[in-house]
Motif scaffolding. Sequence first.
Motif, PDB file in Angstrom:
ATOM      1  N   GLY A   7       0.798  -1.225   0.000  1.00 15.57           N
ATOM      2  CA  GLY A   7       0.000   0.000   0.000  1.00 15.57           C
ATOM      3  C   GLY A   7       0.833   1.279   0.000  1.00 15.57           C
ATOM      4  O   GLY A   7       2.070   1.249  -0.050  1.00 15.57           O
ATOM      5  N   ASP A   8       0.158   2.415   0.082  1.00 19.25           N
ATOM      6  CA  ASP A   8       0.774   3.745  -0.007  1.00 19.25           C
ATOM      7  C   ASP A   8       1.818   3.941   1.108  1.00 19.25           C
ATOM      8  O   ASP A   8       1.463   3.902   2.288  1.00 19.25           O
ATOM      9  CB  ASP A   8      -0.298   4.835   0.128  1.00 19.25           C
ATOM     10  N   ILE A   9       3.067   4.205   0.718  1.00 21.42           N
ATOM     11  CA  ILE A   9       4.172   4.280   1.687  1.00 21.42           C
ATOM     12  C   ILE A   9       4.399   5.718   2.176  1.00 21.42           C
ATOM     13  O   ILE A   9       4.668   5.937   3.365  1.00 21.42           O
ATOM     14  CB  ILE A   9       5.475   3.720   1.068  1.00 21.42           C
ATOM     15  N   GLY A  44       1.821   2.587  -5.492  1.00 23.26           N
ATOM     16  CA  GLY A  44       2.005   4.012  -5.761  1.00 23.26           C
ATOM     17  C   GLY A  44       1.923   4.889  -4.532  1.00 23.26           C
ATOM     18  O   GLY A  44       1.613   4.421  -3.438  1.00 23.26           O
ATOM     19  N   ASP A  45       2.220   6.184  -4.722  1.00 23.72           N
ATOM     20  CA  ASP A  45       2.372   7.145  -3.633  1.00 23.72           C
ATOM     21  C   ASP A  45       3.496   6.712  -2.684  1.00 23.72           C
ATOM     22  O   ASP A  45       3.289   6.429  -1.506  1.00 23.72           O
ATOM     23  CB  ASP A  45       1.045   7.400  -2.898  1.00 23.72           C
ATOM     24  N   LEU A  46       4.695   6.720  -3.262  1.00 19.80           N
ATOM     25  CA  LEU A  46       5.901   6.344  -2.518  1.00 19.80           C
ATOM     26  C   LEU A  46       6.338   7.460  -1.582  1.00 19.80           C
ATOM     27  O   LEU A  46       6.954   7.206  -0.548  1.00 19.80           O
ATOM     28  CB  LEU A  46       7.050   6.076  -3.497  1.00 19.80           C
ATOM     29  N   GLY A  75       1.132   6.627  -8.334  1.00 22.79           N
ATOM     30  CA  GLY A  75      -0.004   7.279  -7.685  1.00 22.79           C
ATOM     31  C   GLY A  75      -0.027   8.753  -8.031  1.00 22.79           C
ATOM     32  O   GLY A  75       0.876   9.253  -8.713  1.00 22.79           O
ATOM     33  N   ASN A  76      -1.037   9.445  -7.562  1.00 23.66           N
ATOM     34  CA  ASN A  76      -1.163  10.873  -7.866  1.00 23.66           C
ATOM     35  C   ASN A  76       0.012  11.680  -7.309  1.00 23.66           C
ATOM     36  O   ASN A  76       0.473  12.638  -7.936  1.00 23.66           O
ATOM     37  CB  ASN A  76      -2.491  11.427  -7.362  1.00 23.66           C
ATOM     38  N   HIS A  77       0.532  11.277  -6.149  1.00 24.21           N
ATOM     39  CA  HIS A  77       1.690  11.993  -5.594  1.00 24.21           C
ATOM     40  C   HIS A  77       2.939  11.759  -6.443  1.00 24.21           C
ATOM     41  O   HIS A  77       3.773  12.660  -6.582  1.00 24.21           O
ATOM     42  CB  HIS A  77       1.937  11.577  -4.138  1.00 24.21           C
ATOM     43  N   CYS A  78       3.050  10.556  -7.024  1.00 26.31           N
ATOM     44  CA  CYS A  78       4.169  10.255  -7.934  1.00 26.31           C
ATOM     45  C   CYS A  78       4.075  11.129  -9.179  1.00 26.31           C
ATOM     46  O   CYS A  78       5.073  11.676  -9.652  1.00 26.31           O
ATOM     47  CB  CYS A  78       4.152   8.783  -8.335  1.00 26.31           C
ATOM     48  N   ALA A 139      -3.912  -1.034  -9.346  1.00 25.87           N
ATOM     49  CA  ALA A 139      -4.071   0.342  -9.830  1.00 25.87           C
ATOM     50  C   ALA A 139      -4.194   1.255  -8.615  1.00 25.87           C
ATOM     51  O   ALA A 139      -4.962   0.956  -7.693  1.00 25.87           O
ATOM     52  CB  ALA A 139      -5.319   0.467 -10.700  1.00 25.87           C
ATOM     53  N   HIS A 140      -3.459   2.369  -8.615  1.00 21.10           N
ATOM     54  CA  HIS A 140      -3.354   3.186  -7.401  1.00 21.10           C
ATOM     55  C   HIS A 140      -4.695   3.555  -6.773  1.00 21.10           C
ATOM     56  O   HIS A 140      -4.913   3.350  -5.581  1.00 21.10           O
ATOM     57  CB  HIS A 140      -2.563   4.471  -7.684  1.00 21.10           C
ATOM     58  N   ALA A 141      -5.588   4.130  -7.564  1.00 20.08           N
ATOM     59  CA  ALA A 141      -6.880   4.555  -7.008  1.00 20.08           C
ATOM     60  C   ALA A 141      -8.005   3.633  -7.488  1.00 20.08           C
ATOM     61  O   ALA A 141      -9.178   3.958  -7.363  1.00 20.08           O
ATOM     62  CB  ALA A 141      -7.177   6.007  -7.388  1.00 20.08           C
ATOM     63  N   GLY A 192      -5.177   1.589  -3.478  1.00 22.12           N
ATOM     64  CA  GLY A 192      -4.911   2.348  -2.254  1.00 22.12           C
ATOM     65  C   GLY A 192      -5.581   3.709  -2.360  1.00 22.12           C
ATOM     66  O   GLY A 192      -6.768   3.807  -2.639  1.00 22.12           O
ATOM     67  N   HIS A 193      -4.807   4.773  -2.109  1.00 20.46           N
ATOM     68  CA  HIS A 193      -5.202   6.155  -2.384  1.00 20.46           C
ATOM     69  C   HIS A 193      -6.061   6.796  -1.297  1.00 20.46           C
ATOM     70  O   HIS A 193      -5.855   7.947  -0.963  1.00 20.46           O
ATOM     71  CB  HIS A 193      -5.903   6.251  -3.743  1.00 20.46           C
ATOM     72  N   THR A 194      -7.055   6.092  -0.771  1.00 17.76           N
ATOM     73  CA  THR A 194      -7.952   6.676   0.236  1.00 17.76           C
ATOM     74  C   THR A 194      -7.717   5.976   1.574  1.00 17.76           C
ATOM     75  O   THR A 194      -8.014   4.786   1.691  1.00 17.76           O
ATOM     76  CB  THR A 194      -9.419   6.490  -0.187  1.00 17.76           C
TER      77      THR A 194
HETATM   78 MN    MN Z   1      -2.953   8.688  -3.716  1.00 19.87          MN
END
Ligand code: MN
Length: 246
Positions: A7-9, A44-46, A75-78, A139-141, A192-194
Amino acid sequence: MKIDVIGDIHGCIEELHDLFHALGYQWEDNIPFHPDGRIPAFVGDLTDRGPNSIAVINLVYEMVVEHKRAIYVPGNHCNKLYRYFLGNNVKQQHGLETTVAEWKALDAKQQKVIQHHFMTLYEQADLYVVLPEVNAVVAHAGISADLIGKTNKKVKTFVLYGDITGETHPDGRPVRRDWAQSYQGEQWIVYGHTPVKKPRILNKTINIDTGCVFGNALTAFRLPEEETVSVPSKQQLVEEKFQTFD
Ligand SMILES: [Mn+2]
């Protein structure tokens, strides 16, 4: 093929090390390897918000690009960090400011190395991965069944941000449709994401963002076993960041 989706790290390198240990990985040349050849898949979202985003970039780059022993989807942050490294005018907020501060504290040579590592990692990544051997999509989200197999602008928005309507809540959060509720597919969608307090399984979807950076836990979903493994966060609890479902 056996997979551990992670998951999101968000820069929580210590918890990532704890999670690899809990999953039975062993360290060789500063890289975690599983004795049974299991493959980690990062959802994603490392980076951003957490204490050690640069260390997470380095480790994931080594595992995915150098050793080709792990999978990564952005992810969106990436996406935002990538656009920052491209030189785009990106607002340094929502956690990007912590990654940028870490990066700016490096000397010029190291900055170039990290920038190159992250951009290479991002550019070689697909928007999402389909893993037929374990009957899953990462998929991230998340992704809706009708979009699997496609790559277009709509898919990109969905996998990075979720099924957003374009509207926002009074507090500024985007309004998202609960796509998992209506998912009827046979493949697992691992995303992940949420942030949620416990992994959320609904139909054949599982949200494994258990909000490590907000003080809860870092979680992996193991396939084909269909088991979750979580390690506790070392960060401060930020209760209001967690989504609750009835
Ligand atoms: Mn995210």
